[in-house]
Design an enzyme around this catalytic site. Structure first.
Site, PDB file in Angstrom:
ATOM      1  N   TYR A  39       1.315   6.622   3.733  1.00 48.22           N
ATOM      2  CA  TYR A  39       2.654   7.204   3.543  1.00 48.22           C
ATOM      3  C   TYR A  39       3.041   7.997   4.779  1.00 48.22           C
ATOM      4  O   TYR A  39       3.182   7.435   5.850  1.00 48.22           O
ATOM      5  CB  TYR A  39       2.686   8.022   2.248  1.00 48.22           C
ATOM      6  CG  TYR A  39       4.082   8.355   1.809  1.00 48.22           C
ATOM      7  CD1 TYR A  39       5.039   7.352   1.651  1.00 48.22           C
ATOM      8  CD2 TYR A  39       4.463   9.668   1.560  1.00 48.22           C
ATOM      9  CE1 TYR A  39       6.329   7.648   1.254  1.00 48.22           C
ATOM     10  CE2 TYR A  39       5.757   9.979   1.155  1.00 48.22           C
ATOM     11  CZ  TYR A  39       6.686   8.965   1.017  1.00 48.22           C
ATOM     12  OH  TYR A  39       7.964   9.269   0.635  1.00 48.22           O
ATOM     13  N   LYS A  94       5.311 -15.393 -16.400  1.00 44.46           N
ATOM     14  CA  LYS A  94       5.485 -16.197 -15.181  1.00 44.46           C
ATOM     15  C   LYS A  94       4.761 -15.525 -14.018  1.00 44.46           C
ATOM     16  O   LYS A  94       4.123 -16.195 -13.195  1.00 44.46           O
ATOM     17  CB  LYS A  94       6.979 -16.320 -14.881  1.00 44.46           C
ATOM     18  CG  LYS A  94       7.358 -17.445 -13.942  1.00 44.46           C
ATOM     19  CD  LYS A  94       7.238 -18.782 -14.624  1.00 44.46           C
ATOM     20  CE  LYS A  94       7.599 -19.922 -13.710  1.00 44.46           C
ATOM     21  NZ  LYS A  94       9.035 -20.194 -13.647  1.00 44.46           N
ATOM     22  N   ASP A 137      15.263 -19.159 -16.686  1.00 44.65           N
ATOM     23  CA  ASP A 137      15.891 -18.990 -18.005  1.00 44.65           C
ATOM     24  C   ASP A 137      17.324 -18.463 -17.916  1.00 44.65           C
ATOM     25  O   ASP A 137      17.713 -17.527 -18.620  1.00 44.65           O
ATOM     26  CB  ASP A 137      15.031 -18.067 -18.878  1.00 44.65           C
ATOM     27  CG  ASP A 137      13.694 -18.708 -19.233  1.00 44.65           C
ATOM     28  OD1 ASP A 137      13.517 -19.899 -18.932  1.00 44.65           O
ATOM     29  OD2 ASP A 137      12.845 -18.028 -19.809  1.00 44.65           O
ATOM     30  N   GLY A 196      21.400 -30.971 -19.602  1.00 45.71           N
ATOM     31  CA  GLY A 196      21.338 -29.606 -19.108  1.00 45.71           C
ATOM     32  C   GLY A 196      20.723 -29.535 -17.726  1.00 45.71           C
ATOM     33  O   GLY A 196      20.580 -30.557 -17.042  1.00 45.71           O
ATOM     34  N   ALA A 198      17.641 -29.027 -16.565  1.00 35.49           N
ATOM     35  CA  ALA A 198      16.415 -29.775 -16.301  1.00 35.49           C
ATOM     36  C   ALA A 198      16.690 -31.266 -16.227  1.00 35.49           C
ATOM     37  O   ALA A 198      16.179 -31.971 -15.345  1.00 35.49           O
ATOM     38  CB  ALA A 198      15.365 -29.470 -17.371  1.00 35.49           C
ATOM     39  N   ASN A 286      10.587 -28.968 -26.380  1.00 40.64           N
ATOM     40  CA  ASN A 286       9.499 -28.074 -26.806  1.00 40.64           C
ATOM     41  C   ASN A 286       9.984 -27.150 -27.909  1.00 40.64           C
ATOM     42  O   ASN A 286      11.119 -26.684 -27.871  1.00 40.64           O
ATOM     43  CB  ASN A 286       8.998 -27.244 -25.608  1.00 40.64           C
ATOM     44  CG  ASN A 286       7.714 -27.796 -25.033  1.00 40.64           C
ATOM     45  OD1 ASN A 286       6.871 -28.303 -25.754  1.00 40.64           O
ATOM     46  ND2 ASN A 286       7.565 -27.680 -23.723  1.00 40.64           N
TER      47      ASN A 286
END
Length: 440
Positions: A39, A94, A137, A196, A198, A286
């Site tokens: 620092y 993720k 998402d 969509g 994908a 899914n």
């Protein structure tokens, strides 16, 4: 049979420490000298150097190994528009996958923003912190606009995994399925259920591989995309054809391939029976696919069948892509992830599936053997060779296409460093499991 109970899943997320990721120091901090270098006043040396050359953030900070997983929670997994708060566990997950599979660090950025331009403004302002942006998402069609705008305005890779991840993994499966069946990509006819993000991205990548747009019949919730419809957005219009099909079943007759990114149960056994010889079926809805693996194989034993599920062969799983794609892109300081890099990733995955499978992978899946064929066209996520095959291929493609700002001089040494990197990452994970056995 479920692998876990709802309470076990909640305990997994809450016990020991809430959540799934944390920040860990990577420099010593036990002495006064360490702290003054970390620092004040020692940090000023790196600050002054970066002020003269911003690219030195890759040398003196963690930026070159740091990705932002950005979401507004408008299209989370199979849960829909649940918002940024409820989507946070997914984004942390993720981050966990990025770390354990490719040793990429992640901050999950959950934005309570639905306006596309405002979201872009926020993400663009974060560029000095990150080496890459993984969009996640975000609902269509806004996701197309957001990614396109950020790619044009930012100097680091921006990658919407919901679009491109499925595209890359399924493209690898398609490459190998075509080899097995002896069919040619410019001759096959494909039916797509879903229009969509994908589905659009998958179809675009297949076209880049050589599939002819006129041989593609894509369906949305209102039916076949054809030029007579006036309700199509720009992305859907891209795949509208002159010929119009009255139904999904009609289009499936004689088709060589089915790609499903829609909802459970829209395909029946009669539709599968009507397809051409050696059909390729990727039913990716899914958690329940458009037609189950068992139903499809019962109707057509000659089918090459893939789903998004881990309990059946040929799982089309995005974790085979994004960690390793970003690893390769970060390592050469790529300015973006282009089509050539995506195709390189797909081809590397396809090649890995042809290699002899290590015993530890076979044992992990409780089978006697795994070898290239109709039930093994895509590698398994636990295969430690993924990082070497895929990240190196992505890095090479970035260099070949001129988007790498830090070219790699010795690719053999780079591959060796990737093997070492993932081995150390697995050691850390194993140590964590031993320390906290109660949650595993």
């Amino acid at each position: 049979m479920a692998l876990f109970t709802p309470q076990e899943a909640l305990d997994y997320h809450s016990e020991v420490r809430p959540g799934k990721i944390e920040v860990v120091p990577v420099k010593p901090y036990s002495t006064q000298k360490h702290l003054t270098m970390a620092y004040s006043p020692g940090v000023a040396e790196s600050c002054l150097a970066i002020a003269k050359d911003p690219d030195l953030t890759y040398k003196y900070t963690g930026r070159g190994n740091l990705v932002a997983v950005v979401s507004n929670g408008t299209a989370v997994l199979g849960l829909g528009n649940i918002g940024a708060y409820a989507g946070k566990p997914v984004m942390e997950g993720k981050g966990l996958l990025f770390k354990i599979f490719a040793d990429v660090d992640v901050y999950d950025i959950n934005l309570d923003v639905t306006d596309p331009d405002k979201l872009c403004e926020i993400v663009k302002a974060m560029e000095p912190t990150f080496g890459g942006i993984n969009l996640e998402d975000i609902k269509a069609p806004e996701c197309f606009y957001i990614e396109d705008k950020l790619k044009k305005e930012m100097g680091i890779p921006v990658f919407h995994d919901d679009q491109h991840g499925t595209a890359i993994i399924s493209a690898a499966g398609l490459i190998n399925a075509l080899e097995i069946t002896g069919k040619k990509i410019d001759e096959i006819r494909m039916v797509v259920s879903g229009a969509g993000s994908a589905a659009i991205s998958c179809t675009r990548l297949y076209v880049a591989l050589g599939m002819k747009p006129e041989n593609i019949a894509m369906f949305d919730s209102r039916g076949h995309l054809h030029l007579g419809r006036t309700d199509l957005n720009d992305q859907k219009r891209e795949f509208a054809t002159e010929k119009a099909y009255a139904s999904l079943g009609e289009a499936m007759v004689g088709a060589d391939m089915f790609l499903g990114l829609s909802k459970a149960g829209v395909v029946n056994q009669d539709m599968v029976r009507s397809m051409a010889k050696d059909p390729i079926i990727f039913a990716c809805a899914n958690p329940v696919p458009e037609i189950s693996y068992n139903e499809a194989k019962e109707a057509r034993p000659d089918a090459i069948m893939g789903t998004g599920r881990s309990d059946f062969p040929n799982q089309i799983n995005n974790v085979l892509g994004f960690p390793f794609i970003f690893r390769g892109a970060l390592d050469v300081m790529a300015s973006n992830i282009n089509e050539e890099m995506k195709l390189a990733a797909a081809k590397a995955l396809a090649e890995l599936a042809k290699q002899p499978v290590p015993d530890y992978v076979v044992e992990a899946y409780g089978v006697d053997k795994l070898e290239f064929g109709i039930d093994y066209i895509i590698p398994k996520p636990v295969d430690l060779r993924l990082i070497e095959f895929e990240s190196a291929a992505v890095a090479q493609a970035a260099m070949d296409t001129g988007v790498a700002r830090k070219p790699i001089a010795d690719m053999d040494a780079y591959r060796a460093s990737l093997r070492e990197r993932i081995a150390k990452s697995r050691e850390r994970l194993d140590a964590f499991v031993k320390t906290y056995p109660q949650i595993f």
